[in-house]
Enzyme design. Structure first.
Site, PDB file in Angstrom:
ATOM      1  N   ASP A  30       0.784  -1.232   0.000  1.00 49.42           N
ATOM      2  CA  ASP A  30       0.000   0.000   0.000  1.00 49.42           C
ATOM      3  C   ASP A  30       0.815   1.280   0.000  1.00 49.42           C
ATOM      4  O   ASP A  30       0.267   2.345  -0.216  1.00 49.42           O
ATOM      5  CB  ASP A  30      -0.974   0.009   1.182  1.00 49.42           C
ATOM      6  CG  ASP A  30      -0.289  -0.283   2.500  1.00 49.42           C
ATOM      7  OD1 ASP A  30       0.948  -0.150   2.572  1.00 49.42           O
ATOM      8  OD2 ASP A  30      -0.979  -0.662   3.458  1.00 49.42           O
ATOM      9  N   ARG A  33      -3.884   4.635   6.506  1.00 51.13           N
ATOM     10  CA  ARG A  33      -4.256   4.438   5.112  1.00 51.13           C
ATOM     11  C   ARG A  33      -5.451   5.293   4.745  1.00 51.13           C
ATOM     12  O   ARG A  33      -5.965   6.058   5.558  1.00 51.13           O
ATOM     13  CB  ARG A  33      -4.609   2.951   4.914  1.00 51.13           C
ATOM     14  CG  ARG A  33      -3.427   2.077   4.610  1.00 51.13           C
ATOM     15  CD  ARG A  33      -3.329   1.824   3.112  1.00 51.13           C
ATOM     16  NE  ARG A  33      -4.527   1.182   2.627  1.00 51.13           N
ATOM     17  CZ  ARG A  33      -4.712  -0.133   2.558  1.00 51.13           C
ATOM     18  NH1 ARG A  33      -3.757  -0.939   2.911  1.00 51.13           N
ATOM     19  NH2 ARG A  33      -5.857  -0.626   2.120  1.00 51.13           N
ATOM     20  N   TYR A  83       1.975  -3.718  11.385  1.00 55.85           N
ATOM     21  CA  TYR A  83       2.968  -4.790  11.369  1.00 55.85           C
ATOM     22  C   TYR A  83       3.247  -5.127  12.819  1.00 55.85           C
ATOM     23  O   TYR A  83       3.699  -4.258  13.580  1.00 55.85           O
ATOM     24  CB  TYR A  83       4.252  -4.335  10.692  1.00 55.85           C
ATOM     25  CG  TYR A  83       4.035  -3.809   9.292  1.00 55.85           C
ATOM     26  CD1 TYR A  83       3.832  -4.692   8.233  1.00 55.85           C
ATOM     27  CD2 TYR A  83       4.033  -2.452   9.031  1.00 55.85           C
ATOM     28  CE1 TYR A  83       3.620  -4.220   6.949  1.00 55.85           C
ATOM     29  CE2 TYR A  83       3.831  -1.973   7.755  1.00 55.85           C
ATOM     30  CZ  TYR A  83       3.625  -2.858   6.716  1.00 55.85           C
ATOM     31  OH  TYR A  83       3.420  -2.379   5.453  1.00 55.85           O
ATOM     32  N   PRO A  85       7.826  -6.469   4.390  1.00 53.14           N
ATOM     33  CA  PRO A  85       6.957  -5.413   3.847  1.00 53.14           C
ATOM     34  C   PRO A  85       7.108  -4.104   4.605  1.00 53.14           C
ATOM     35  O   PRO A  85       6.631  -3.075   4.163  1.00 53.14           O
ATOM     36  CB  PRO A  85       5.550  -5.989   4.067  1.00 53.14           C
ATOM     37  CG  PRO A  85       5.684  -6.850   5.267  1.00 53.14           C
ATOM     38  CD  PRO A  85       7.080  -7.402   5.252  1.00 53.14           C
TER      39      PRO A  85
END
Lengths: 620, 620
Positions: A49, A251, A259, A335
């Site tokens: 993202d 987001r 995470y 990530p």
């Protein structure tokens, strides 16, 4: 779909960010390009993202950067939290997520599916390329006798309808297919003959299986809407506590991505945590334990996953100069640094224009070797950074945030592209042939992004928005302050040279269209815009076409705009306003050559060495 | 489509800019709204193209402003040309198309069809409203006994499939209709019962026929791609010569729109020029004659038309508080000032939220009378301006550009909304109850557009992007520098009052969703953002919802942003950073009430007077 040719210039396997980036490199091309994916469509899963500025510049060159910015959440701040002696958590610092020399936001976050959606819509709108879903390769041959023949289709790929194993929650479905045929397709086989194959089929790449890469790791990744008393939930937050580490990234809408490193003290124990044993409640419990005394609940969980992190780079990125691998299929990493999708986009953007230039016979096949030479060192540096970063991330009671910060800032060199310099090659000149240049303009670096003002209409534009992904090289001329007679005269001598040169560059022409030229010229002068007129510039610099009249989009001023301030382009390029130079910029925005206005030989030799097979267009 | 209810809250007739604006005022509403149009779809014709800042603010509130800005051409400069004694033309001046107090671009140009396309896509995406093409009203009755009953459907409209008389070049077609049914539709009749009808069906309005307005005029209008030696073709250019007057306005891609006044010396002769006698070559010849000695050819002609200009305002904008007219159906004027589409959008935006508020029983029907009271004076002032402007435009050898400029600048007062002030009414308070306010915040004026920075995530946003068209009133609180204890304390007393007030305002709640409240609070403070935390603010100002957690999008700082400078919101509002006030803003962005933080009575009386029929939501 039945009418698609089985003889293709480029076959792209995989329609994730890498494959779609590669496909968008063929906007406006007449080549036969196909892209297949074994999935049903864009899946409504979480996955990547974070879009860094360098990726947004690529999306700008496709004409879709602003559309994505409008939907995304802009990341402005990072905050670091530690456990405190009283058993709570305390904020150690808030850092602006900003690189001043970049002059614009460094990062936005948006669901990968939406980014893919924009790229697919762009293909619909601006090309004849259409993603063919539910097709997977099952066999591949290469005829080694034919690999050096530029007209040959040496690769044979057998493709089959894939089984419907994908998520039912599709965000996007093919438009021109009946719904019934999506749900109950027959198994159809097809043989495709390709000049080039590009494997963008992810970490479990079918194409890459022959290269052999494996994976290890221990992280969880999830995206949800948090209901929490934690105050920094809409900033990027890194929280180290005795119970583990959480990194949260805000987001679009109300979503936040988490995470969570469970039991960071004992990584061996954590890695025993098999994905099938873990429930979403376990993640929430872990987040709650780490973030105590702050409360934490989930209003909605959009996506979650637990996986092992492997940090690997494939040995080969290409084989026989015909088959290429990009994205997750050649490098895997955690990530958390938000690099996966970005590196995939950069890989594909690097190989995309090169395949186009070869298939269109604008360049010799020799340039293809630069793909691995340029991208493999970046992947390796990224892996090293990721390893280092992960280590700091996992550190319990990070008493000294300076180290973490340092690792974080090091990462920003990748994300902006400022830290990436491609080595000398056919495509990158060895030296800079200009005195009085400080920094910015160096062969192998990416052209900085800066604002300039259109000479004819006064509209400001960022240069990477102007550098559309149309496969063209640009000769970008910085002539200095052309209100000075000698500067304008030097520039116009350069224009006269362009007009009589044998390069495939657009100058005034009475047939054909601008799209057909391999090179265009962009002039960025340092005079006040009002002090010069477009007609003062040599006509080769704003070509007349018999079809469309004058071109008003090739001459720009590094001047104050009416509403958006001054771009300070010369300053960002390390160039005095009374100095001049010429920069050859590749179709992917990297700098090939930097030379003086009088050193036209450097430009000619550069393009000659690219060995176009097609004869040079005769000047009219 | 067969399943659509025949009992509708609002029936909108006409899907041009006005009708589509009105439809977008119902985003997120559960009302039954239908919109019909006799055309086949969006037509690829020229028509309007100039979008002023005030219209872009409306489109921002629909969430589509940026998408339109990305496609449009931004107009930055206007240039004036005169014939010179040598028989040629010379540039008299270049004027920035800028209003400094606006702080952003004043105008963009884009084909009306693309603007309509964005509005229709937005309805698809964010509502259940779908344009029903090829339907025209053929009969309308109103039951006068029922007009005052808020639950009644007093209007009966008979609707019929229209004949396919439209342009074959459609830009957009309905998605859920078989192509065959578009081409050979049966004539279907339907009777619709409506609470309210809004006529947005253009200059030849079926609905308006009973009001009786006629037209006169003498101008040509055309859009093409010019091949010319005229240097200012990518600026707005006004050229006065002995042969007539040309005004050219650059558009997206290579297009330019030309208004050509043929034989301006003798308007009577010109008005004899019937549309059917004129060919596109005549326009080109006229442009060539006026612009001599510059060359002029057309690469492509996208659209052209010759028409008579009428400057009229309808006597009535509404009837029985049930049937309303908006846009071209109630005022006609020349297209040159670029006001038609913009005024239509403003009309529809004004009536749209009022119909929504009445149909949703948030306000009494009395507020509907304000539509004509507010918009008719604007239409009249616009007509006067247009008449004046047209007179200057037609003037041959405009020896003194000052007059023309003056008329032009006067027009900018409309286009920015700065010159529009609605009269006192139920919806607009009489007085400003705050000392130390200078300018900006006045009941009846539009809230200025300015940038503020989100307290929680640091993201800058322009306030009109934040004021989404969701039918809500906003209580916008300017508490001053809340890093000063007394300022924060005054603000939090106001928050405490909100929490216990009987208003339908969102404060922390354990059931329902934010969308269900009629009023929301936005706080814009003047402290440094880093000096305060969200939790310092009373929770009524950033409500907790049991479903979603804290609301992070209600508290903003008038502070420097990381990448986009300082919005200087307090300064733009004429407010000192150590002063405070409260502003009640209507759903269409106009200011209702300005009062002190302690004068909560003014707020209560204002909302009480709107007479909501629905009982006030009980506080939990």
């Amino acid at each position: 779909m039945g009418s698609r040719s089985n003889y293709v210039d480029v076959l792209i396997i995989g329609a994730g960010p890498a494959g779609l980036t590669a496909a968008n490199c063929f906007l406006g091309s007449r080549l036969n390009v196909r892209i297949i994916d074994k999935k049903n469509g864009i899946v409504e899963a979480g996955k990547a993202d974070g879009l860094k500025s360098i990726s947004l510049e690529v999306l700008d060159s496709f004409g879709i950067g602003d559309g994505i910015r409008n939907e995304a959440h802009r990341v402005e701040e990072i905050t670091l939290w530690n456990s405190d002696p009283a058993g709570g958590l305390s904020r150690a610092c808030i850092i602006p997520d900003r690189i001043p020399e970049l002059g614009k936001p460094r990062e936005v976050s948006l669901h990968q599916g939406r980014i893919e959606h924009h790229m697919i819509e762009n293909l619909h709108k601006r090309s004849t390329i259409e993603v063919e879903w539910r097709k997977q390769p099952v066999h591949m041959d290469i005829d080694l006798d034919q690999v050096d023949n530029p007209e040959a289709y040496p690769i044979t790929v057998s493709v089959e309808t894939s089984e419907d194993g994908s998520d039912p929650g599709l965000l996007w479905q093919p438009m021109h297919v009946e719904r019934d045929s999506i749900r109950r397709p027959e198994i159809v086989k097809e043989t495709i003959h390709a000049k080039y194959v590009l494997g963008c089929d992810g970490a479990r790449s079918w194409i890459r299986q022959r290269l052999g890469v494996s994976f290890v790791g221990d992280l969880t990744d999830s995206t949800w809407v948090p209901k929490t008393s934690f105050p920094d939930i809409r900033k990027v937050a890194v929280i180290h506590s005795s119970k583990g580490t959480v990194m949260s990234v805000p987001r679009e809408d109300r979503l936040v991505r988490f995470y969570i490193q469970i039991d960071a003290v004992n990584p061996n124990a954590a890695s025993g945590l098999a994905r099938r044993d873990l429930k979403v409640e376990d993640l929430l419990d872990a987040a709650r334990a780490i973030m105590f005394p702050y409360t934490m609940e989930a209003a909605e969980c959009a996506w979650w996953s637990a996986y092992r992190v492997g940090q690997r780079v494939a040995n080969e990125f290409a084989r026989h100069g015909r088959i290429f691998l990009a994205g997750d299929s050649v490098h895997t990493h955690s990530p958390k640094a938000g690099q996966g999708m970005n590196t995939s986009i950069q890989d594909a953007y690097n190989i995309g224009w090169k395949l186009r230039a070869c298939a269109e016979h604008q360049c010799g096949r020799e340039i293809l070797a630069t793909y691995e030479d340029e991208r493999k060192p970046v992947a390796e540096a990224l892996i090293n950074f990721d390893r280092d970063y992960l280590k700091h991330f996992a550190k319990q009671h990070a008493s000294n945030h300076a180290e973490f910060l340092d690792a974080y800032l090091k990462g920003q060199r990748f994300t902006t592209g400022i830290g990436i310099r491609y080595p000398p090659s056919l495509l990158i000149a060895e030296d800079v042939d200009v005195r009085s240049l400080h920094g910015g303009l160096v062969p192998g670096l990416r052209l900085p992004d800066f604002q300039v003002v259109n000479q004819s209409d006064g509209v400001p534009i960022r240069i990477h928005q102007r550098l559309r992904a149309d496969g063209k090289f640009r000769i970008v001329v910085f002539p200095g302050d052309v209100s000075q007679e000698h500067a304008m005269s030097r520039l116009n001598q350069f224009g006269a040279w362009l007009a009589r040169s044998k390069l495939d560059v657009e100058v005034s022409h009475s047939e054909g269209d601008s799209e057909e030229f391999f090179i265009e010229t962009i002039t960025i002068h340092a005079a006040r815009r009002a002090d010069v007129e477009l007609e003062d510039f040599h006509e080769a610099l704003h070509p007349w076409s018999s079809r469309w009249g004058w071109n008003y989009w090739n001459v720009y001023a590094d001047d104050e705009s009416y509403h958006d301030g001054h771009g300070e382009a010369y300053q960002r390029c390390g160039l005095g306003r009374n100095h001049d130079c010429v920069v050859v910029v590749r179709p992917d925005g990297y700098i090939s050559v930097v030379c003086g206005l009088e050193n036209t030989g450097a430009i000619t030799s550069f393009f000659d060495a690219l060995q176009p097979i097609k004869s040079v267009r005769p000047r009219i």
